[in-house]
Write an enzyme that holds these catalytic residues in place. Structure first.
Site, short mmCIF file in Angstrom:
data_model
loop_
_atom_site.label_atom_id
_atom_site.label_comp_id
_atom_site.label_asym_id
_atom_site.label_seq_id
_atom_site.Cartn_x
_atom_site.Cartn_y
_atom_site.Cartn_z
N HIS A 14 0.87 -1.19 0.00
CA HIS A 14 0.00 0.00 0.00
C HIS A 14 0.90 1.23 0.00
O HIS A 14 1.44 1.62 1.03
CB HIS A 14 -0.90 0.03 1.24
CG HIS A 14 -1.88 1.15 1.26
ND1 HIS A 14 -3.21 0.96 1.58
CD2 HIS A 14 -1.76 2.48 0.99
CE1 HIS A 14 -3.84 2.11 1.52
NE2 HIS A 14 -2.97 3.05 1.17
N HIS A 16 1.62 5.31 -1.71
CA HIS A 16 1.25 6.50 -2.49
C HIS A 16 2.53 7.12 -3.07
O HIS A 16 3.44 7.48 -2.32
CB HIS A 16 0.56 7.54 -1.61
CG HIS A 16 -0.76 7.09 -1.07
ND1 HIS A 16 -1.96 7.31 -1.72
CD2 HIS A 16 -1.07 6.43 0.07
CE1 HIS A 16 -2.95 6.81 -1.01
NE2 HIS A 16 -2.44 6.26 0.09
N LYS A 99 -9.06 -0.65 -6.12
CA LYS A 99 -9.17 0.04 -4.82
C LYS A 99 -10.55 0.66 -4.67
O LYS A 99 -11.03 1.38 -5.56
CB LYS A 99 -8.10 1.13 -4.71
CG LYS A 99 -8.13 1.93 -3.40
CD LYS A 99 -7.86 1.04 -2.19
CE LYS A 99 -7.95 1.83 -0.89
NZ LYS A 99 -6.70 2.55 -0.59
N HIS A 136 -10.56 0.74 1.59
CA HIS A 136 -10.38 1.71 2.67
C HIS A 136 -11.56 1.52 3.61
O HIS A 136 -12.70 1.87 3.28
CB HIS A 136 -10.35 3.14 2.12
CG HIS A 136 -10.13 4.17 3.18
ND1 HIS A 136 -8.95 4.88 3.30
CD2 HIS A 136 -10.93 4.60 4.19
CE1 HIS A 136 -9.04 5.71 4.33
NE2 HIS A 136 -10.23 5.55 4.89
N HIS A 174 -4.74 -0.83 5.77
CA HIS A 174 -4.37 -0.04 6.95
C HIS A 174 -5.35 -0.26 8.12
O HIS A 174 -5.95 0.66 8.64
CB HIS A 174 -4.23 1.46 6.63
CG HIS A 174 -5.27 2.04 5.73
ND1 HIS A 174 -6.62 1.88 5.91
CD2 HIS A 174 -5.13 2.83 4.63
CE1 HIS A 174 -7.27 2.53 4.97
NE2 HIS A 174 -6.40 3.10 4.17
N ASP A 246 1.24 2.60 3.57
CA ASP A 246 0.39 3.77 3.35
C ASP A 246 1.21 5.05 3.45
O ASP A 246 0.72 6.08 3.91
CB ASP A 246 -0.78 3.80 4.34
CG ASP A 246 -1.87 4.79 3.95
OD1 ASP A 246 -1.90 5.22 2.77
OD2 ASP A 246 -2.69 5.14 4.83
#
Length: 347
Positions: A14, A16, A99, A136, A174, A246
């Site tokens: 995960h 970004h 996602k 999420h 997460h 994350d």
């Protein structure tokens, strides 16, 4: 004093990386990973296979020479997503997962899902094709306290979606609560990522003694009992739990504002932090499972063959407090303790 530990090259399930100048700035911090699941919540989001392929090209162009990172792309699920495009992108090796953001749950999630019945055809096609769904896991109902939104999501959304779509493989991303840990352990076909920062901070880190915006993330850190449940799950050796940092870079001007955005930038130092957590729990023998083995097993991929070495030294490892992205600075996550594990790349 020097101790060392050799591991298969870790992955990040995960991550970004953003785009543009931010991508160029942060990509080198993740370049020595094996693989990473790349989040699609750009502006505009990555919603088609063609857009995912183009974004993958931009990531590869931003990586330095000698990078080992293989970006695993995802699509941003919307209520108008075409099931055929999702299946085709997966069959072509363009994406590894899809996602799902509940609309308004986190950064750049305005295009997410409001009516889960409208994405049922996509979920059914994914179940048939074996495409994982990354979730999420928070509701956005304003009547639900922000510290309860993960637990409520499990009851209102996650469990009904899984029951309605047998065979769908799900990653509860997460995870931040003992409720989430317990749900994953009680069910088949579901895994969970655990972030670096949720292993070391609780909600006091954000609020006690003053507001600390660089510890603010979504899902928000919970009370200490939940942090301890995450540490126990991560260090237990249970293959359903694996590392997804994350890592989420934001310009300091956006974090340190009247309405600061959520995210912790952990990419530069995540592995020494996690190693310290495992050392403290007497679980260094299970570190490789969490960072290198459990994730690929869930996704049906082989573990990386090459190795890295973690070496513990008396001298603490030095990491930058900030990096520069364009004309902005980005603060690197501070775990609040010295990091004595040093990463040595064996490639």
């Amino acid at each position: 004093m020097s101790e060392y530990l050799t591991l298969r090259r870790p992955d990040d399930w995960h991550l970004h990386l953003r785009d543009g100048e931010m991508l160029t700035a942060v990509a080198p911090a993740s370049a020595r990973l094996g693989r990473a699941i790349i989040m699609p919540n750009l502006v505009p989001p990555v919603v088609t296979g063609a857009e995912a392929e183009a974004y993958r090209g931009r990531i590869r162009a931003a990586l330095p020479d000698g990078a080992t990172l293989r970006p695993l792309m995802t699509l941003y699920l919307t209520e108008t997503t075409d099931p055929a495009d999702v299946v085709a992108a997966h069959s072509a090796g363009i994406i590894a997962a899809v996602k799902l953001y509940p609309a308004g749950a986190t950064t750049n999630s305005a295009s997410g899902v409001r009516d889960f019945d409208r994405v049922r055809p996509v979920l059914e096609a994914m179940a048939e094709a074996g495409i994982p769904l990354c979730l999420h896991g928070e509701v956005t109902d304003p009547q639900v306290d922000i510290f309860d939104r993960e637990a409520v999501f499990i009851d209102r959304v996650l469990d009904p979606v899984r029951r309605a779509t047998p065979g769908l493989r799900v990653v509860l991303e997460h995870v931040t609560t003992s409720d989430g840990v317990d749900y994953v352990r009680a069910n088949e076909g579901i895994g969970a990522t655990i972030t670096t920062h949720h292993l070391v901070i609780n909600r006091n880190a954000i609020l006690a003694g003053g507001i600390r915006p660089h510890y603010y993330c979504l899902p928000v850190a919970k009370r200490e009992s939940h942090r301890l449940a995450l540490v126990e799950a991560a260090t237990s050796g249970d293959p359903r739990f694996f590392s997804g940092t994350d890592s989420a870079p934001h310009p300091d001007s956006a974090k340190e504002s009247a309405c600061g955005c959520a995210g912790c930038f952990t990419a530069p130092n995540w592995l020494p932090i996690v190693a310290q957590v495992f050392q403290d729990e007497g679980a260094l023998d299970r570190l490789e499972g969490f960072v290198s083995l459990n994730g690929p097993a869930f996704y049906g991929m082989p573990p990386n063959e090459d190795r890295i070495t973690l070496r513990r030294r008396d001298r603490a490892a030095a990491f930058p407090t900030h990096i520069t992205a364009g004309g902005e600075t980005v603060t690197v996550f501070d775990p609040g303790f010295p990091l004595h594990w040093h990463v040595e790349d064996d490639a």
